[in-house]
Design an enzyme around this catalytic site. Structure first.
Site, mmCIF file in Angstrom:
data_model
loop_
_atom_site.group_PDB
_atom_site.id
_atom_site.type_symbol
_atom_site.label_atom_id
_atom_site.label_comp_id
_atom_site.label_asym_id
_atom_site.label_seq_id
_atom_site.Cartn_x
_atom_site.Cartn_y
_atom_site.Cartn_z
ATOM 1 N N TYR A 1 5.033 -31.133 -25.730
ATOM 2 C CA TYR A 1 5.449 -31.564 -27.253
ATOM 3 C C TYR A 1 6.662 -31.276 -26.373
ATOM 4 C CZ TYR A 1 6.381 -32.222 -31.931
ATOM 5 O OH TYR A 1 6.598 -31.977 -33.218
ATOM 6 N N ASP B 1 -0.111 -26.016 -25.490
ATOM 7 C CA ASP B 1 0.960 -24.857 -25.111
ATOM 8 C C ASP B 1 0.156 -24.554 -26.881
ATOM 9 O OD1 ASP B 1 1.637 -27.091 -26.447
ATOM 10 O OD2 ASP B 1 2.893 -27.770 -25.248
ATOM 11 N N ASP C 1 -2.454 -30.475 -26.333
ATOM 12 C CA ASP C 1 -1.924 -30.157 -25.534
ATOM 13 C C ASP C 1 -1.489 -28.543 -25.412
ATOM 14 O OD1 ASP C 1 -0.416 -32.681 -24.829
ATOM 15 O OD2 ASP C 1 1.446 -32.397 -24.963
#
Length: 388
Positions: free
Chosen positions: A385, A135, A133
């Site tokens: 997440y 981030d 992901d």
């Protein structure tokens, strides 16, 4: 020259399946049967895009498309966890010592098969692409996957790339394949610093307040640990603040006047008094619609609602007097008409604490249920997440 073999690692199984599907759609690609070890493994041969070895800047790559053999698999969130060694147990050191104690990185037993699979696959590839992901938490998981794969194949050093994507749509995946970058070390260090801070502060204060309360109050030792956490403590503060507001709230009756008109299709005012008895005393109207006096309305057409500048009154007699004055006047004059554009922005992502607050306030859902639902959505690939 043989095609370059690439290991692609996603953050969850659903993303790995989506990547494999996009790779299989490459013209001339050949797909092998799916394998299952600690996670699903997909293999697509002859997947063409600009050579991965000529990328790494994050900018769109130039040059001819070349064939790659893509091996795709996934992890399930974080592989590693941090904790203090056994020599820093509850009875072995004071809580203050935890602020300087070394932190050990460990891997849970259920992660061992996944780690062994990554090491095994890393030995047979020449390049690693991380599809975690996009981030900070995903960057930290990328670092953990990179560490495990380098243990299996140190020759991958310098040949590890980071894919940046926001969705698993085919065009987004193809764009990411042509603009590979590197792991953002600043984000990795930021997550590591936050994790270390959470561990040291949480463990030290948990031990301190638990031991302190056990000594101060008789029988407290039977109640277990009184935990403290940088996220847990503010959340408790929100709960107490909300509880205090509810406990100290004193309900108070108020009254307001509402007025609306309806417009016909040609813009004229729709005049329809059917079903309305103008002789009905205001007191009875209030009983039909408690604490509200409404003028106009009824019939069809587009409604226009007028707002009262005073908003609400806490004196029923004064509200009734104003209401009767409006009824006696019979008509109103519009003195000004203003308008302005109104933008409705898309909502911003929620952090964990804000997610729990809003779910509790608006949906009456407890924190445990919210986090369980967030974890399920994360595993299915719908959200990033849950901690971010």
């Amino acid at each position: 020259m043989a095609p370059l073999v690439v290991l692609n690692v996603a953050e969850k199984p659903s993303v790995a399946r989506s990547l494999a599907e996009v790779f299989s759609q490459s013209p001339g690609s050949v797909n092998r049967p799916m394998q299952r070890e600690a996670a699903q493994i997909f293999v697509s041969e002859n997947v063409k895009f600009p050579s991965v070895l000529r990328q790494g800047s994050g900018r769109p790559a130039t040059g001819p498309d070349v064939a790659h053999t893509m091996i795709t698999t996934s992890v399930r969130g974080h592989l590693a966890s941090q904790d203090f060694g056994p020599q820093y147990g509850w009875s072995n050191c004071p809580p203050m010592a935890l602020f300087d104690a070394p932190i050990e990185t460990t891997y849970r037993d259920d992660m061992q098969p996944l780690m062994n699979m990554l090491k095994s696959k890393a030995r047979s590839v020449g390049v690693l692409i991380l599809w975690l992901d996009c981030d900070r938490e995903g960057e930290a998981i990328s670092d953990e996957v990179r560490t495990v794969c380098l243990e299996g194949n140190p020759r991958l050093n310098g040949k590890i790339f980071r894919a940046k994507f926001s969705t698993v749509l085919p065009q987004e995946i193809r764009r990411a394949l042509r603009s590979l970058g590197r792991v953002n070390e600043h984000w990795v260090q930021a997550v590591q610093a936050r994790s270390e801070h959470d561990l040291r502060v949480g463990a030290a204060f948990t031990r301190f307040q638990t031991l302190r309360l056990q000594k101060k109050f008789e029988g407290f030792s039977d109640r277990g640990v009184v935990s403290y956490g940088p996220c847990q403590f503010p959340t408790l503060g929100f709960v107490v603040e909300r509880w205090a507001r509810i406990e100290t709230f004193v309900p108070e009756d108020f009254w307001s006047i509402e007025m609306s008109i309806r417009l016909n299709a040609d813009g004229t005012v729709h005049n329809n008094q059917e079903g309305r008895d103008d002789d009905t005393p205001p007191q009875q109207q209030q009983q039909q619609q408690p604490n509200r006096y409404q003028l106009g309305g009824g019939g069809g057409g587009r409604p226009i609602h007028f707002t009262w500048k005073r908003g609400r009154l806490y004196d029923r007699v004064a509200t009734m007097a104003l209401y009767e004055s409006c009824r006696d006047a019979g008509e109103a004059v519009v003195t000004s008409l203003t308008g302005r554009p109104k933008n409705k922005w898309r909502p911003v992502p929620l952090a964990t604490v804000e997610l729990q607050k809003r779910a509790s306030r608006y949906l009456r859902i407890g924190s445990e249920s919210v986090m369980a639902a967030a974890e399920a959505l994360y595993n299915d690939g719908f959200i990033s997440y849950p901690r971010t």
